[in-house]
Design a protein around this motif. Structure first.
Motif, PDB file in Angstrom:
ATOM      1  N   PRO A   1      70.835  49.683  82.887  1.00 16.82           N
ATOM      2  CA  PRO A   1      70.466  50.866  83.683  1.00 16.82           C
ATOM      3  C   PRO A   1      69.648  50.509  84.918  1.00 16.82           C
ATOM      4  O   PRO A   1      69.789  51.159  85.959  1.00 16.82           O
ATOM      5  N   ALA A   2      68.783  49.490  84.825  1.00 16.76           N
ATOM      6  CA  ALA A   2      67.958  49.116  85.982  1.00 16.76           C
ATOM      7  C   ALA A   2      68.836  48.611  87.119  1.00 16.76           C
ATOM      8  O   ALA A   2      68.609  48.953  88.287  1.00 16.76           O
ATOM      9  N   LYS A   3      69.854  47.819  86.801  1.00 19.10           N
ATOM     10  CA  LYS A   3      70.750  47.326  87.845  1.00 19.10           C
ATOM     11  C   LYS A   3      71.563  48.474  88.445  1.00 19.10           C
ATOM     12  O   LYS A   3      71.816  48.512  89.651  1.00 19.10           O
TER      13      LYS A   3
ATOM     14  N   SER B   1      65.823  43.027  85.061  1.00 21.03           N
ATOM     15  CA  SER B   1      67.146  43.256  84.488  1.00 21.03           C
ATOM     16  C   SER B   1      67.071  43.330  82.972  1.00 21.03           C
ATOM     17  O   SER B   1      66.040  43.012  82.363  1.00 21.03           O
ATOM     18  N   ALA B   2      68.185  43.740  82.369  1.00 20.88           N
ATOM     19  CA  ALA B   2      68.235  43.824  80.906  1.00 20.88           C
ATOM     20  C   ALA B   2      68.008  42.461  80.273  1.00 20.88           C
ATOM     21  O   ALA B   2      67.531  42.356  79.148  1.00 20.88           O
TER      22      ALA B   2
ATOM     23  N   MET C   1      63.770  40.775  89.648  1.00 18.26           N
ATOM     24  CA  MET C   1      64.580  40.749  90.862  1.00 18.26           C
ATOM     25  C   MET C   1      63.886  41.510  91.995  1.00 18.26           C
ATOM     26  O   MET C   1      63.101  42.427  91.764  1.00 18.26           O
ATOM     27  N   LEU C   2      64.205  41.110  93.202  1.00 16.74           N
ATOM     28  CA  LEU C   2      63.694  41.732  94.423  1.00 16.74           C
ATOM     29  C   LEU C   2      64.881  42.114  95.302  1.00 16.74           C
ATOM     30  O   LEU C   2      65.757  41.279  95.568  1.00 16.74           O
ATOM     31  N   THR C   3      64.958  43.374  95.727  1.00 14.51           N
ATOM     32  CA  THR C   3      66.021  43.838  96.619  1.00 14.51           C
ATOM     33  C   THR C   3      65.396  44.419  97.882  1.00 14.51           C
ATOM     34  O   THR C   3      64.540  45.296  97.804  1.00 14.51           O
ATOM     35  N   VAL C   4      65.829  43.900  99.015  1.00 14.35           N
ATOM     36  CA  VAL C   4      65.343  44.343 100.320  1.00 14.35           C
ATOM     37  C   VAL C   4      66.464  45.098 101.020  1.00 14.35           C
ATOM     38  O   VAL C   4      67.580  44.591 101.142  1.00 14.35           O
ATOM     39  N   LEU C   5      66.179  46.316 101.463  1.00 11.94           N
ATOM     40  CA  LEU C   5      67.122  47.106 102.250  1.00 11.94           C
ATOM     41  C   LEU C   5      66.693  47.049 103.711  1.00 11.94           C
ATOM     42  O   LEU C   5      65.492  47.033 104.020  1.00 11.94           O
ATOM     43  N   GLY C   6      67.666  47.020 104.610  1.00 11.41           N
ATOM     44  CA  GLY C   6      67.320  46.959 106.020  1.00 11.41           C
ATOM     45  C   GLY C   6      68.475  47.337 106.910  1.00 11.41           C
ATOM     46  O   GLY C   6      69.552  47.741 106.446  1.00 11.41           O
TER      47      GLY C   6
END
Length: 264
Positions: free
Chosen positions: A32-34, A245-246, A251-256
């Motif tokens: 679910p987190a992903k 994650s499960a 994890m690190l996600t960068v939006l740009g």
């Protein structure tokens, strides 16, 4: 640098369009987190595309092409994909889930060897490392249709296969490395020339240092420095999301957004 970290809030829900076969294979292993991150990235991309505007995603789809097929299900305009997978076994097994009804092989003949791939009506995927694809010079390639003879103009075929993407998600399963920073610096090389602002997302493993805040900040600074080396586009960070994650991987996600470079 001040960093605002978001703990992966739920974005607009992307439709779950996994096939029954995929659902069986993933039974008991859903994350679910992903999926929340997929929702956030998808919302980011869709917010920068008009409803009927063509969307062309550059990504690392893995085995199931989950995010790609979710975007295909929710965007009302034309959708196509440019993809890279370095593992031949994953690429081959993933053809079952690759968008499009027909498949045919493509080859890139380079000075350093051959790149093989598969194309459909909606997608093309190359069996190569992402850094190889992004650092290939125009003088180092020709495109063929699987035969010995070149098929048409190499530059035009290359452009048709790989160029013109309007959003990208480089979803790495590794921490930030020199190779990742090289990829980040080259990220804008094949993006659409006609789209002024291009939404992007970069995901990497988070550092396991005890001082998490300092670790995150140093990694964001490293990514920003990588983007700053790009002669193609100027990067603007818009959001940062962290999640576990499960499987327990942080994890690190960068939006740009990629803006036209002031140097261009």
């Amino acid at each position: 640098m001040a960093v605002q970290i978001n703990m992966a809030p739920a974005g607009q829900e992307l439709r779950d369009i996994r096939s029954p076969l995929t659902r069986r294979e993933l039974q008991g292993k859903s994350d679910p987190a992903k999926q929340q991150i997929r929702n956030l990235v998808g919302e980011h991309f869709l917010s920068w595309h008009l409803p009927r505007e063509p969307l062309r995603l550059f990504s690392l789809p893995g085995l199931f092409w989950t995010f790609e097929r979710q975007l295909l299900a929710v965007h009302p305009g034309p959708v196509s994909f440019v993809a890279v997978e370095r593992s031949h076994s994953i690429l081959d097994a993933g053809l079952l889930y690759m968008p499009g009804r027909r498949r045919w092989s493509v080859q890139l003949q380079l000075n350093s060897g051959q790149l093989h791939g598969v194309q459909s009506e909606q997608a093309v995927i190359l069996n190569a490392s992402l850094s190889t694809v992004l650092t290939t010079d125009r003088r180092d390639k020709r495109v063929s249709d699987g035969h010995d003879r070149p098929s048409g103009s190499a530059d035009k075929r290359w452009a048709k296969l790989l160029k013109g993407w309007t959003c990208c998600w480089f979803d790495f399963c590794c921490p930030i490395t020199d190779d990742v920073l090289t990829i980040v610096a080259r990220a804008g090389v094949y993006c659409s020339r006609w789209k002024p602002i291009v939404p992007v997302a970069i995901s990497v493993m988070r550092c396991r240092d005890p001082d998490v805040a300092e670790s995150l900040e140093s990694r964001l600074e490293a990514l920003a420095a990588g983007f700053a080396q790009s002669p193609y586009r100027r990067f603007e960070q818009t959001a940062v999301h962290v999640y576990t994650s499960a499987g327990g991987t942080a994890m690190l996600t960068v939006l740009g957004l990629l803006h036209p470079s002031i140097r261009s």
